[in-house]
Design a protein around this motif. Structure first.
Motif, PDB file in Angstrom:
ATOM      1  N   GLY A  79      -5.323   3.820   0.545  1.00  0.00           N
ATOM      2  CA  GLY A  79      -6.015   3.604  -0.877  1.00  0.00           C
ATOM      3  C   GLY A  79      -5.399   3.393  -2.127  1.00  0.00           C
ATOM      4  O   GLY A  79      -6.114   2.868  -3.030  1.00  0.00           O
ATOM      5  N   ILE A  80      -4.077   3.523  -2.058  1.00  0.00           N
ATOM      6  CA  ILE A  80      -3.497   3.317  -3.476  1.00  0.00           C
ATOM      7  C   ILE A  80      -2.688   1.923  -3.286  1.00  0.00           C
ATOM      8  O   ILE A  80      -1.413   2.125  -2.413  1.00  0.00           O
ATOM      9  CB  ILE A  80      -2.579   4.455  -3.701  1.00  0.00           C
ATOM     10  CG1 ILE A  80      -3.503   5.554  -3.973  1.00  0.00           C
ATOM     11  CG2 ILE A  80      -1.747   3.907  -5.040  1.00  0.00           C
ATOM     12  CD1 ILE A  80      -2.801   6.772  -4.288  1.00  0.00           C
ATOM     13  N   ARG A  81      -2.759   0.872  -3.911  1.00  0.00           N
ATOM     14  CA  ARG A  81      -2.120  -0.102  -3.461  1.00  0.00           C
ATOM     15  C   ARG A  81      -1.693  -0.817  -5.023  1.00  0.00           C
ATOM     16  O   ARG A  81      -2.060  -0.620  -6.128  1.00  0.00           O
ATOM     17  CB  ARG A  81      -3.266  -1.424  -3.281  1.00  0.00           C
ATOM     18  CG  ARG A  81      -3.439  -0.943  -1.776  1.00  0.00           C
ATOM     19  CD  ARG A  81      -4.709  -2.157  -1.189  1.00  0.00           C
ATOM     20  NE  ARG A  81      -5.099  -1.825   0.252  1.00  0.00           N
ATOM     21  CZ  ARG A  81      -5.799  -2.648   0.831  1.00  0.00           C
ATOM     22  NH1 ARG A  81      -6.301  -3.504   0.066  1.00  0.00           N
ATOM     23  NH2 ARG A  81      -6.076  -2.143   1.892  1.00  0.00           N
ATOM     24  N   ALA A  82      -0.229  -1.500  -4.777  1.00  0.00           N
ATOM     25  CA  ALA A  82       0.407  -1.902  -5.931  1.00  0.00           C
ATOM     26  C   ALA A  82       0.672  -3.374  -5.947  1.00  0.00           C
ATOM     27  O   ALA A  82       1.076  -3.750  -4.583  1.00  0.00           O
ATOM     28  CB  ALA A  82       1.762  -1.314  -6.577  1.00  0.00           C
ATOM     29  N   GLU A 118       0.899  -1.135  -0.020  1.00  0.00           N
ATOM     30  CA  GLU A 118      -0.031   0.064   0.163  1.00  0.00           C
ATOM     31  C   GLU A 118       0.886   1.437   0.045  1.00  0.00           C
ATOM     32  O   GLU A 118       1.588   1.555   0.908  1.00  0.00           O
ATOM     33  CB  GLU A 118      -0.894   0.023   1.194  1.00  0.00           C
ATOM     34  CG  GLU A 118      -1.862   1.136   1.038  1.00  0.00           C
ATOM     35  CD  GLU A 118      -3.176   0.927   2.121  1.00  0.00           C
ATOM     36  OE1 GLU A 118      -4.362   1.292   1.421  1.00  0.00           O
ATOM     37  OE2 GLU A 118      -2.870   0.732   3.216  1.00  0.00           O
ATOM     38  N   VAL A 152       3.738   0.252 -13.825  1.00  0.00           N
ATOM     39  CA  VAL A 152       3.964   1.173 -12.885  1.00  0.00           C
ATOM     40  C   VAL A 152       5.694   1.413 -12.746  1.00  0.00           C
ATOM     41  O   VAL A 152       6.243   0.606 -12.870  1.00  0.00           O
ATOM     42  CB  VAL A 152       3.422   0.900 -11.263  1.00  0.00           C
ATOM     43  CG1 VAL A 152       4.037  -0.401 -10.747  1.00  0.00           C
ATOM     44  CG2 VAL A 152       3.299   2.107 -10.297  1.00  0.00           C
TER      45      VAL A 152
END
Length: 80
Positions: free
Chosen positions: A26-29, A22, A54
């Motif tokens: 709220g932003i996960r890779a 994370e 990414v």
């Protein structure tokens, strides 16, 4: 920024582990790759159609590599 899960790679080669992180709330890779390169640890994102899904600024990649290595080391100690 924190590691959600990590999967050490024991197949040999330069890949140390694959992991999910994370990056911000709220932003996960997912399926990031931690690689031991000549210049030290590197983090790579997954590929889509032969291109990068990414990329990370060097300071972000370094922070992710440190976090992921910490998790790898912590998991190694819990296996004892």
């Amino acid at each position: 920024m924190h590691i959600l899960s990590i999967r050490p790679d024991t197949r040999g080669g330069n890949t140390v582990a694959r992991f999910d992180a994370e990056l911000a709330p709220g932003i996960r890779a997912y399926d990031l790759k931690l690689v031991q390169a000549r210049g030290g640890l590197r983090v790579f994102g997954p590929s889509i159609a032969g291109g990068s899904a990414v990329t990370f600024a060097p300071q972000v990649a370094d922070a992710l590599a440190r976090l992921a290595m910490g998790e790898v080391a912590r998991n190694d100690r819990t296996a004892d």
